[in-house]
Design a protein around this motif. Structure first.
Motif, PDB file in Angstrom:
ATOM      1  N   PHE A   1     -13.096   1.689  21.940  1.00 34.28           N
ATOM      2  CA  PHE A   1     -12.109   0.639  22.245  1.00 34.28           C
ATOM      3  C   PHE A   1     -11.315   1.031  23.489  1.00 34.28           C
ATOM      4  N   CYS A   2     -10.707   0.032  24.143  1.00 37.79           N
ATOM      5  CA  CYS A   2      -9.789   0.339  25.243  1.00 37.79           C
ATOM      6  C   CYS A   2      -8.508   0.920  24.643  1.00 37.79           C
ATOM      7  N   PRO A   3      -8.009   2.035  25.179  1.00 36.69           N
ATOM      8  CA  PRO A   3      -6.742   2.550  24.676  1.00 36.69           C
ATOM      9  C   PRO A   3      -5.613   1.548  24.953  1.00 36.69           C
ATOM     10  N   GLN A   4      -4.693   1.424  24.002  1.00 40.28           N
ATOM     11  CA  GLN A   4      -3.654   0.388  24.117  1.00 40.28           C
ATOM     12  C   GLN A   4      -2.766   0.562  25.342  1.00 40.28           C
ATOM     13  N   ASN A   5      -2.604   1.813  25.787  1.00 40.86           N
ATOM     14  CA  ASN A   5      -1.692   2.041  26.913  1.00 40.86           C
ATOM     15  C   ASN A   5      -2.402   2.015  28.268  1.00 40.86           C
ATOM     16  N   CYS A   6      -3.589   1.387  28.323  1.00 40.15           N
ATOM     17  CA  CYS A   6      -4.345   1.436  29.582  1.00 40.15           C
ATOM     18  C   CYS A   6      -3.675   0.671  30.717  1.00 40.15           C
ATOM     19  N   GLY A   7      -3.146  -0.505  30.417  1.00 44.42           N
ATOM     20  CA  GLY A   7      -2.517  -1.299  31.489  1.00 44.42           C
ATOM     21  C   GLY A   7      -3.537  -2.034  32.340  1.00 44.42           C
ATOM     22  N   GLY A   8      -4.719  -2.278  31.773  1.00 48.09           N
ATOM     23  CA  GLY A   8      -5.719  -3.095  32.477  1.00 48.09           C
ATOM     24  C   GLY A   8      -6.090  -2.568  33.844  1.00 48.09           C
ATOM     25  N   GLU A   9      -6.326  -1.261  33.926  1.00 49.58           N
ATOM     26  CA  GLU A   9      -6.628  -0.659  35.240  1.00 49.58           C
ATOM     27  C   GLU A   9      -7.867  -1.262  35.897  1.00 49.58           C
ATOM     28  N   CYS A  10      -8.799  -1.789  35.071  1.00 54.46           N
ATOM     29  CA  CYS A  10     -10.010  -2.354  35.682  1.00 54.46           C
ATOM     30  C   CYS A  10      -9.704  -3.650  36.443  1.00 54.46           C
TER      31      CYS A  10
ATOM     32  N   SER B   1      -1.185  -9.463  36.275  1.00 52.39           N
ATOM     33  CA  SER B   1       0.235  -9.136  36.380  1.00 52.39           C
ATOM     34  C   SER B   1       0.384  -7.616  36.439  1.00 52.39           C
ATOM     35  N   GLN B   2       0.866  -7.130  37.565  1.00 49.37           N
ATOM     36  CA  GLN B   2       1.047  -5.671  37.701  1.00 49.37           C
ATOM     37  C   GLN B   2       2.204  -5.179  36.823  1.00 49.37           C
ATOM     38  N   GLU B   3       3.138  -6.077  36.518  1.00 52.15           N
ATOM     39  CA  GLU B   3       4.283  -5.683  35.672  1.00 52.15           C
ATOM     40  C   GLU B   3       3.824  -5.369  34.252  1.00 52.15           C
ATOM     41  N   THR B   4       2.987  -6.234  33.710  1.00 48.29           N
ATOM     42  CA  THR B   4       2.564  -6.039  32.306  1.00 48.29           C
ATOM     43  C   THR B   4       1.196  -5.367  32.206  1.00 48.29           C
ATOM     44  N   GLY B   5       0.457  -5.333  33.299  1.00 44.41           N
ATOM     45  CA  GLY B   5      -0.902  -4.793  33.260  1.00 44.41           C
ATOM     46  C   GLY B   5      -1.854  -5.710  32.516  1.00 44.41           C
TER      47      GLY B   5
END
Ligand code: SF4
Ligand code: SF4
Length: 180
Positions: free
Chosen positions: A31-40, A85-89
């Motif tokens: 799974f994607c780790p919850q704290n990733c922040g959508g880096e992709c 959104s860079q603020e929320t990722g």
């Protein structure tokens, strides 16, 4: 087949893909780790076809925000996706995201010996090294790209920068809704 019917076909393909990915995540435990922040999403070179954003475009027209998003995409200079959104990722319209966004992380390309090799981020590769080896991902990117391109050969072929693809999808859908 008109654009609305093509949109429904694209949505059906997305539903099938989401189901497959969900099953793969459950069976592999990856799974994607919850704290990733959508880096992709935090990249300036994401490319996509127009057809994969036709469902988004219908949604934006129906909710009267197509012009706003189109203008934002037009004036975006940093190359990042206009929906990120860079603020929320997070993706502002996650449910309507494109094929490229759905595939990345949990789909594969075939290597020279036809074995699937997962295409994912560094983080997942590091966190789930063993699981990835034990659980080959049989969701093949090229198969989904081909299926999507068959819904509309013109809109489904040729990669554009993601903001260009979103803009074109909004424009084409706008014309369809105006003259249908
Ligand atoms: S695929 Fe990787 S970078 Fe993208 S959201 Fe998941 S963990 Fe984060
Ligand atoms: S559409 Fe959403 S998921 Fe896809 S790149 Fe943009 S922000 Fe990320």
């Amino acid at each position: 087949m008109d654009l609305y019917e093509k949109c429904r076909l694209v949505e059906e393909i997305f539903e099938e893909l989401d189901r497959e990915i969900s099953e793969y995540k459950s069976s592999s435990g990856i799974f994607c780790p919850q704290n990733c922040g959508g880096e992709c999403c935090n990249k300036d070179d994401i490319c996509a076809t127009v057809i994969e954003f036709i469902p988004l475009a219908f949604f934006l027209h129906n909710t009267q925000i197509s012009e706003k998003i189109h203008n934002e995409a037009e004036s975006k200079k940093d190359g990042l996706c206009v929906l990120y959104s860079q603020e929320t990722g997070r993706c502002l319209f996650y449910e309507q995201r494109g094929l490229v966004c759905r595939l990345f992380g949990f789909s594969s390309i075939r290597d020279k010996t036809s074995r699937p090799q997962i295409v994912t981020c560094k983080r997942i590769k590091e966190l789930y090294k063993e699981s990835i080896q034990k659980n080959p991902c049989n969701i093949i990117m090229a198969d989904y790209h081909r299926r999507l391109s068959l819904t509309d050969l013109r809109l489904g072929s040729g990669l554009l920068h993601i903001n260009e693809a979103i803009k074109k999808a909004i424009e084409i859908t706008g014309i369809f809704l105006k003259y249908r």
